[in-house]
Design an enzyme around this catalytic site. Structure first.
Site, PDB file in Angstrom:
ATOM      1  N   HIS A  57      29.614  39.345 -68.554  1.00 21.67           N
ATOM      2  CA  HIS A  57      29.160  38.996 -67.197  1.00 21.67           C
ATOM      3  C   HIS A  57      30.365  38.629 -66.322  1.00 21.67           C
ATOM      4  CE1 HIS A  57      25.675  36.892 -64.878  1.00 21.67           C
ATOM      5  NE2 HIS A  57      26.654  37.187 -64.035  1.00 21.67           N
ATOM      6  N   HIS A  59      32.189  39.348 -62.411  1.00 19.75           N
ATOM      7  CA  HIS A  59      32.136  39.933 -61.064  1.00 19.75           C
ATOM      8  C   HIS A  59      33.559  40.317 -60.662  1.00 19.75           C
ATOM      9  CE1 HIS A  59      27.892  38.874 -60.426  1.00 19.75           C
ATOM     10  NE2 HIS A  59      28.180  37.759 -61.076  1.00 19.75           N
ATOM     11  N   ARG A  61      34.174  42.457 -58.052  1.00 23.78           N
ATOM     12  CA  ARG A  61      34.137  42.560 -56.568  1.00 23.78           C
ATOM     13  C   ARG A  61      34.670  43.861 -55.984  1.00 23.78           C
ATOM     14  NH1 ARG A  61      30.539  38.774 -56.720  1.00 23.78           N
ATOM     15  NH2 ARG A  61      31.226  36.619 -56.611  1.00 23.78           N
ATOM     16  N   ASP A 151      21.993  41.191 -61.240  1.00 24.76           N
ATOM     17  CA  ASP A 151      22.510  39.823 -61.185  1.00 24.76           C
ATOM     18  C   ASP A 151      22.942  39.388 -59.791  1.00 24.76           C
ATOM     19  OD1 ASP A 151      23.351  37.309 -62.453  1.00 24.76           O
ATOM     20  OD2 ASP A 151      25.264  37.922 -61.613  1.00 24.76           O
ATOM     21  N   HIS A 178      18.853  38.000 -64.304  1.00 31.90           N
ATOM     22  CA  HIS A 178      19.173  36.750 -63.599  1.00 31.90           C
ATOM     23  C   HIS A 178      17.827  36.083 -63.326  1.00 31.90           C
ATOM     24  CE1 HIS A 178      21.202  34.439 -60.193  1.00 31.90           C
ATOM     25  NE2 HIS A 178      19.918  34.276 -59.935  1.00 31.90           N
ATOM     26  N   HIS A 232      23.108  33.698 -68.060  1.00 31.50           N
ATOM     27  CA  HIS A 232      23.395  32.283 -67.756  1.00 31.50           C
ATOM     28  C   HIS A 232      22.220  31.322 -67.938  1.00 31.50           C
ATOM     29  CE1 HIS A 232      21.870  33.843 -63.943  1.00 31.50           C
ATOM     30  NE2 HIS A 232      23.025  34.388 -63.609  1.00 31.50           N
ATOM     31  N   ASP A 305      30.272  34.665 -66.210  1.00 30.43           N
ATOM     32  CA  ASP A 305      29.803  34.730 -64.812  1.00 30.43           C
ATOM     33  C   ASP A 305      30.959  34.423 -63.854  1.00 30.43           C
ATOM     34  OD1 ASP A 305      28.263  35.143 -62.592  1.00 30.43           O
ATOM     35  OD2 ASP A 305      26.914  33.443 -62.917  1.00 30.43           O
ATOM     36  N   GLY A 324      29.106  30.402 -56.859  1.00 29.14           N
ATOM     37  CA  GLY A 324      29.907  31.110 -57.850  1.00 29.14           C
ATOM     38  C   GLY A 324      31.222  30.410 -58.098  1.00 29.14           C
TER      39      GLY A 324
HETATM   40  O1  DOR Z   1      26.784  31.765 -58.756  1.00 27.25           O
HETATM   41  C1  DOR Z   1      26.579  32.970 -58.826  1.00 27.25           C
HETATM   42  N1  DOR Z   1      27.425  33.851 -58.274  1.00 27.25           N
HETATM   43  N2  DOR Z   1      25.490  33.398 -59.442  1.00 27.25           N
HETATM   44  C2  DOR Z   1      25.119  34.699 -59.415  1.00 27.25           C
HETATM   45  O2  DOR Z   1      24.109  35.033 -59.969  1.00 27.25           O
HETATM   46  C3  DOR Z   1      25.926  35.684 -58.674  1.00 27.25           C
HETATM   47  C4  DOR Z   1      27.307  35.242 -58.529  1.00 27.25           C
HETATM   48  C5  DOR Z   1      28.066  36.041 -57.514  1.00 27.25           C
HETATM   49  O3  DOR Z   1      27.993  37.267 -57.492  1.00 27.25           O
HETATM   50  O4  DOR Z   1      28.831  35.419 -56.740  1.00 27.25           O
HETATM   51 ZN    ZN Z   2      23.402  35.527 -62.023  1.00 29.76          ZN
END
Ligand code: DOR
Ligand code: ZN
Length: 426
Positions: A57, A59, A61, A151, A178, A232, A305, A324
């Site tokens: 998991h 990100h 970007r 997610d 999610h 999560h 995450d 996040g």
């Molecule tokens: O806190 C989070 N940030 N939870 C998520 O499910 C997505 C993630 C994000 O993409 O920033």
């Molecule tokens: Zn999430």
């Protein structure tokens, strides 16, 4: 250090305590006795050698928010954290909801990644929760997608969730959910619903908004005979539901983040948006429940995450800042602190939860393998005793939303090798 000539790592202990030299040659682990005289050596006396960590998991970007993170910077952070594989979440811009989009990210990973990048496909087009994305085409594409997730958003429609589970079963895919009932915890919910949310005047996110979705999804997975993965997990109630489902033989797996293992609700009292995350930080009884579940295997894996955000998205009042936090660089440190140093978990179990099992859930071959001759040379060297105060400015990430900055934590990662090549050296 080069790949060709190979590298002989001497004196490291393996997770089970056995000592053995590792000879990294041409991307695999070769017989140390076959290492030529004069081969480059790394003295790892006092260190542990573990299989490279695998994150389910992450990100990254890219495409769309390269100001916050790129495939290159995110995977560099992964390498610093001991990871040799990450799963890139689909909530990019554009969303990874087609075969072309999935191949684009996979290709970026292959060209610019400092670790293996597996692509997570969206469950629904545009993450809109209305129509299924190109699940089969993404699976058949060069990206070979096996993990699907909206997610950031929950697949709220039960019929759509059932169809997605049924669809991906055909190619052994998994839906990573999610879990957030958006009627109970809407977009503004940002603090665990408790005396804290009331006192701080922040919209509450009750723990049941997570567990009701988990309860629904495990039953849909049973109905479809398919695999569901709970992203999560943050609450004691979700843990109880997953325990029940596993006892029933339902194909459910679950992950917990480092932050839900270590950080608790009172941290948001200062309205510091580094502590804003979704699902929110929970109270100590929930932290205890997820720690126990990770130790006993009810929760199968740790997943970061890792959610980088640019400062212009974090420098806002708490209720409007984006949720996040960074996670890749301190994930192992947190798990060592909370689970190993407290005696809750031993090193072989840590390897299961952070390498072998996530690789299995993602159906990633060549990751999460034991450190044995013939296996891919994905290795992290760990100093189990080192500690340091986290310097948030020293990150390889493009973002600075590190919730651990200023904290004294283990500082375990000494070096990471992916396909036999060093991707990080302290
Ligand atoms: O806190 C989070 N940030 N939870 C998520 O499910 C997505 C993630 C994000 O993409 O920033
Ligand atoms: Zn999430």
């Amino acid at each position: 250090m080069t790949n060709r000539g190979g590298l002989l790592i001497t004196g490291a202990a393996l997770a089970d305590g056995a000592r053995g030299d590792l000879y990294l040659a041409d991307g695999v682990l070769a017989d140390p006795a076959s290492a030529p005289a004069g081969v480059e050596r790394l003295d790892a006396d006092g260190l542990l050698a573990l299989p490279g960590l695998v994150d389910l998991h992450t990100h990254l970007r890219q495409p769309g928010r390269e100001d916050a993170e790129t495939v290159s910077s995110g995977t560099a952070a992964a390498a610093r954290g001991g990871f040799t594989c990450v799963h890139a979440m689909a909530n990019t811009d554009p969303v990874t909801d087609t075969a072309e989009a999935a191949e684009y990210v996979a290709d970026l990973g292959e060209r610019e990644g400092h670790c293996e990048v597996r692509v997570v496909g969206a469950v629904t087009k545009g993450l809109e929760g209305e129509e299924l994305a190109e699940l089969g085409l993404m699976a058949d594409s060069a990206a070979g997608v096996r993990v699907y997730s909206d997610d950031g958003r929950c697949v709220g429609d039960s019929l759509l969730m059932r169809r997605a589970l049924t669809y991906v079963k055909a190619f052994d895919g998994v839906i990573a959910q999610h879990s957030q009932d958006t009627r109970l915890a809407g977009p503004s919910a940002c603090c665990h619903e408790s005396e804290w949310s009331g006192r701080l005047g922040l919209p509450g996110w009750p723990s049941q908004a997570e567990s009701v979705i988990v309860a629904r999804d495990v039953q849909l997975a049973e109905l479809a005979g398919a695999r569901v993965h709970v992203c999560h997990v943050s609450t004691a109630e979700s843990v109880e539901v997953i325990r029940w489902a596993k006892r029933r033989g339902i194909q459910v797996t679950a992950e917990v983040t480092p932050h839900h293992l270590l950080l608790d609700t009172p941290l948001v009292a200062g309205y510091d948006t580094r502590f804003k995350v979704n699902p929110p930080l929970r109270t100590s009884e929930h932290l205890e429940a997820v720690r126990e579940a990770l130790a006993d295997g009810t929760i199968d894996a740790v997943a970061t995450d890792h959610a980088p955000h640019a400062s212009q998205d974090k420098d806002h009042p708490f209720d409007v800042a984006l949720p996040g936090m960074l996670g890749l660089e301190q994930a192992l440190a947190v798990v060592v602190e909370v689970m190993v140093n407290t005696g809750r978990m031993d090193w072989p179990t840590l390897v299961e939860r952070m390498s072998a099992t996530p690789a299995r859930i993602g159906r990633v071959s060549g990751q999460g393998r034991p450190l044995a001759v013939g296996e891919p040379a994905n290795v992290v060297l760990v100093d189990p005793a080192a500690r340091a105060v986290v310097d948030a400015s020293a990150s390889a990430s493009r973002s600075r939303n590190n919730p651990y900055g200023g904290r004294d934590l283990p500082d375990p990662v000494v070096a990471t090798f992916w396909r036999g090549r060093p991707t990080y050296r302290r």
